[in-house]
Design an enzyme around this catalytic site. Structure first.
Site, PDB file in Angstrom:
ATOM      1  N   LYS A  50       0.840  -1.234  -0.066  1.00 29.06           N
ATOM      2  CA  LYS A  50      -0.043   0.021  -0.039  1.00 29.06           C
ATOM      3  C   LYS A  50       0.813   1.151  -0.077  1.00 29.06           C
ATOM      4  CE  LYS A  50      -4.360  -1.738   2.161  1.00 29.06           C
ATOM      5  NZ  LYS A  50      -4.673  -2.223   1.086  1.00 29.06           N
ATOM      6  N   LYS A 107      14.499  -6.818   4.859  1.00 31.40           N
ATOM      7  CA  LYS A 107      14.477  -5.689   6.048  1.00 31.40           C
ATOM      8  C   LYS A 107      16.083  -5.926   6.722  1.00 31.40           C
ATOM      9  CE  LYS A 107      10.005  -4.286   7.077  1.00 31.40           C
ATOM     10  NZ  LYS A 107       9.229  -4.027   7.981  1.00 31.40           N
ATOM     11  N   ASP A 153       9.261   1.386  12.081  1.00 30.77           N
ATOM     12  CA  ASP A 153       8.093   0.767  12.451  1.00 30.77           C
ATOM     13  C   ASP A 153       7.731   1.092  13.855  1.00 30.77           C
ATOM     14  OD1 ASP A 153       7.349  -0.518  10.144  1.00 30.77           O
ATOM     15  OD2 ASP A 153       8.424  -2.132  10.595  1.00 30.77           O
TER      16      ASP A 153
HETATM   17  P1  NAP Z   1       7.202 -12.460  10.747  1.00 29.12           P
HETATM   18  O1  NAP Z   1       8.488 -12.030  10.909  1.00 29.12           O
HETATM   19  O2  NAP Z   1       6.979 -13.629   9.625  1.00 29.12           O
HETATM   20  O3  NAP Z   1       6.485 -12.975  11.981  1.00 29.12           O
HETATM   21  C1  NAP Z   1       5.115 -13.713  12.188  1.00 29.12           C
HETATM   22  C2  NAP Z   1       4.818 -14.139  13.307  1.00 29.12           C
HETATM   23  O4  NAP Z   1       3.308 -14.769  13.227  1.00 29.12           O
HETATM   24  C3  NAP Z   1       5.446 -15.145  14.124  1.00 29.12           C
HETATM   25  O5  NAP Z   1       5.632 -14.826  15.453  1.00 29.12           O
HETATM   26  C4  NAP Z   1       4.843 -16.223  13.872  1.00 29.12           C
HETATM   27  O6  NAP Z   1       5.300 -17.352  15.041  1.00 29.12           O
HETATM   28  C5  NAP Z   1       3.394 -15.922  13.952  1.00 29.12           C
HETATM   29  N1  NAP Z   1       2.670 -16.742  13.273  1.00 29.12           N
HETATM   30  C6  NAP Z   1       2.251 -17.151  11.891  1.00 29.12           C
HETATM   31  N2  NAP Z   1       1.648 -18.063  11.719  1.00 29.12           N
HETATM   32  C7  NAP Z   1       0.874 -18.509  12.948  1.00 29.12           C
HETATM   33  C8  NAP Z   1       0.265 -19.557  13.230  1.00 29.12           C
HETATM   34  N3  NAP Z   1      -0.502 -20.285  12.500  1.00 29.12           N
HETATM   35  N4  NAP Z   1      -0.269 -19.773  14.764  1.00 29.12           N
HETATM   36  C9  NAP Z   1       0.511 -18.796  15.426  1.00 29.12           C
HETATM   37  N5  NAP Z   1       1.382 -17.791  15.108  1.00 29.12           N
HETATM   38  C10 NAP Z   1       1.703 -17.859  13.906  1.00 29.12           C
HETATM   39  O7  NAP Z   1       6.206 -11.407  10.287  1.00 29.12           O
HETATM   40  P2  NAP Z   1       6.289  -9.945  10.875  1.00 29.12           P
HETATM   41  O8  NAP Z   1       6.878  -8.990   9.791  1.00 29.12           O
HETATM   42  O9  NAP Z   1       6.741  -9.835  12.034  1.00 29.12           O
HETATM   43  O10 NAP Z   1       4.537  -9.393  10.671  1.00 29.12           O
HETATM   44  C11 NAP Z   1       3.662  -9.903  11.472  1.00 29.12           C
HETATM   45  C12 NAP Z   1       2.320  -9.431  10.824  1.00 29.12           C
HETATM   46  O11 NAP Z   1       2.347  -8.059  11.265  1.00 29.12           O
HETATM   47  C13 NAP Z   1       1.858  -9.541   9.375  1.00 29.12           C
HETATM   48  O12 NAP Z   1       0.424  -9.689   9.285  1.00 29.12           O
HETATM   49  C14 NAP Z   1       2.332  -8.305   8.925  1.00 29.12           C
HETATM   50  O13 NAP Z   1       1.346  -7.948   7.745  1.00 29.12           O
HETATM   51  C15 NAP Z   1       2.005  -7.051  10.125  1.00 29.12           C
HETATM   52  N6  NAP Z   1       2.470  -5.806  10.110  1.00 29.12           N
HETATM   53  C16 NAP Z   1       1.913  -4.874  10.057  1.00 29.12           C
HETATM   54  C17 NAP Z   1       2.744  -3.600  10.131  1.00 29.12           C
HETATM   55  C18 NAP Z   1       1.860  -2.446   9.855  1.00 29.12           C
HETATM   56  O14 NAP Z   1       2.113  -1.531   9.412  1.00 29.12           O
HETATM   57  N7  NAP Z   1       0.417  -2.448  10.552  1.00 29.12           N
HETATM   58  C19 NAP Z   1       3.751  -3.634  10.002  1.00 29.12           C
HETATM   59  C20 NAP Z   1       4.712  -4.696   9.926  1.00 29.12           C
HETATM   60  C21 NAP Z   1       3.912  -5.886  10.170  1.00 29.12           C
HETATM   61  P3  NAP Z   1       6.169 -18.514  14.826  1.00 29.12           P
HETATM   62  O15 NAP Z   1       7.461 -17.694  15.250  1.00 29.12           O
HETATM   63  O16 NAP Z   1       5.778 -19.546  15.657  1.00 29.12           O
HETATM   64  O17 NAP Z   1       6.292 -18.974  13.262  1.00 29.12           O
END
Ligand code: NAP
Length: 274
Positions: free
Chosen positions: A17, A67, A104
């Site tokens: 976005k 990143k 962030d």
């Molecule tokens: P990431 O590094 O891939 O981490 C993903 C996280 O989700 C890990 O803690 C993972 O747990 C958990 N997870 C994934 N599938 C799961 C499941 N089925 N059950 C339980 N836990 C699960 O991703 P990230 O960059 O931190 O981003 C995470 C989320 O935040 C995404 O949805 C992203 O779109 C959102 N986000 C939003 C913003 C914003 O500006 N609003 C900014 C950054 C990120 P495990 O360690 O056990 O795999």
């Protein structure tokens, strides 16, 4: 004079976005620049990053999966990027050198304070669900804001334990299946997992123990109203969606690249959702 350029580098990138956000701000401020999405493979990142300033790029946003590599490739970095261990905003210096920042944490806390103006960090513990990249930024922001304790839970417990070791004694790790038992202790619940996103299972936590005055913030913004936020709102909690974090994290980059500090408003939200 070169046309000022910026963009976002990731792979995939079509869903981002950020082009809509920065394009909206460029139009709003009458700036004759451009912001474009760039799908770059990991093995090409260094070459692309070093070439862009020669074409007039002032900087770029960086997203998954680049990143951490972007931080490693940068010539210097902000304390925020160093603590989070990742860069989401790169700024080219006059000589083409790369300065890495991470906005962030700023985006998260600015969105939280805007969506829940009565929330006071010192009032109590916060619970963070997830231990990925987004969780690191949220933890840094909450520690800097003065939250006395962060209760951290992640499906893979070892990743949460690692974050607790990194960020110190204010963090306490609990088991993923014991989250509901700790909700009565907290004033803020933040979901940083990808659960609840369109196409993923919902985050199913029993919110019975959560105080009605608690704040619930979901970083997921597609959909805007996640099942977690709906359940929290039904309990009378203050809910904050994830879109505002995305919008606010873009502000420092735009200001550095284009020389104008943009605002985040209802109009900004509508432009990005359109
Ligand atoms: P990431 O590094 O891939 O981490 C993903 C996280 O989700 C890990 O803690 C993972 O747990 C958990 N997870 C994934 N599938 C799961 C499941 N089925 N059950 C339980 N836990 C699960 O991703 P990230 O960059 O931190 O981003 C995470 C989320 O935040 C995404 O949805 C992203 O779109 C959102 N986000 C939003 C913003 C914003 O500006 N609003 C900014 C950054 C990120 P495990 O360690 O056990 O795999």
């Amino acid at each position: 004079m070169k046309i000022p350029l910026a963009g976002v580098i990731g792979s995939p990138i079509a869903h981002s976005k950020s082009p809509a956000l920065h394009g909206h701000w460029l139009t709003q401020h009458g700036i004759p620049g451009y912001y474009c999405p760039m799908d770059v493979a990991p093995q090409d990142l260094q070459t692309v990053l070093r070439a862009l300033p020669k074409a007039g790029f002032k900087g770029v946003n960086i997203t998954i999966p680049h990143k951490e590599s972007a931080l490693a490739l940068a010539d210097s970095a902000s304390p925020s990027a160093q603590r989070i261990g990742a860069a989401n905003t790169l700024i080219y210096q006059q000589d083409g050198q790369i300065y890495a920042d991470n906005t962030d944490a700023y985006g998260f806390i600015t969105n939280l304070r805007s969506g829940a103006p009565d929330w006071q960090p010192a009032d109590g513990a916060a619970m963070v669900l997830g231990a990925g990249g987004a969780a690191r930024a949220v933890i840094v922001a909450l520690l800097d804001a003065g939250v006395p304790q962060i209760i951290l839970a992640n499906r893979t417990r070892s990743r949460a334990d690692h974050l607790a070791q990194t960020f110190g004694p204010h963090l306490v790790v609990v088991d993923w299946d014991k989250v509901a038992d700790h909700l009565s202790d907290i004033g803020l619940l933040v979901n940083t997992t990808s659960l609840g996103m369109t196409g993923k299972p919902p985050l199913s936590v029993d919110l019975t123990g959560l105080a009605p005055g608690a704040v619930v913030n979901d970083l997921v913004y597609a959909p805007l109203r996640t099942p977690l936020l709906e359940a929290a709102a039904a309990k009378g909690c203050v809910t904050v969606d994830g879109l505002g974090m995305l919008l606010h994290q873009g502000v420092p980059g735009f200001a550095a690249w284009f020389g104008v500090t943009p605002t985040v408003s209802e109009q900004t939200r509508r432009a990005v959702l359109a």
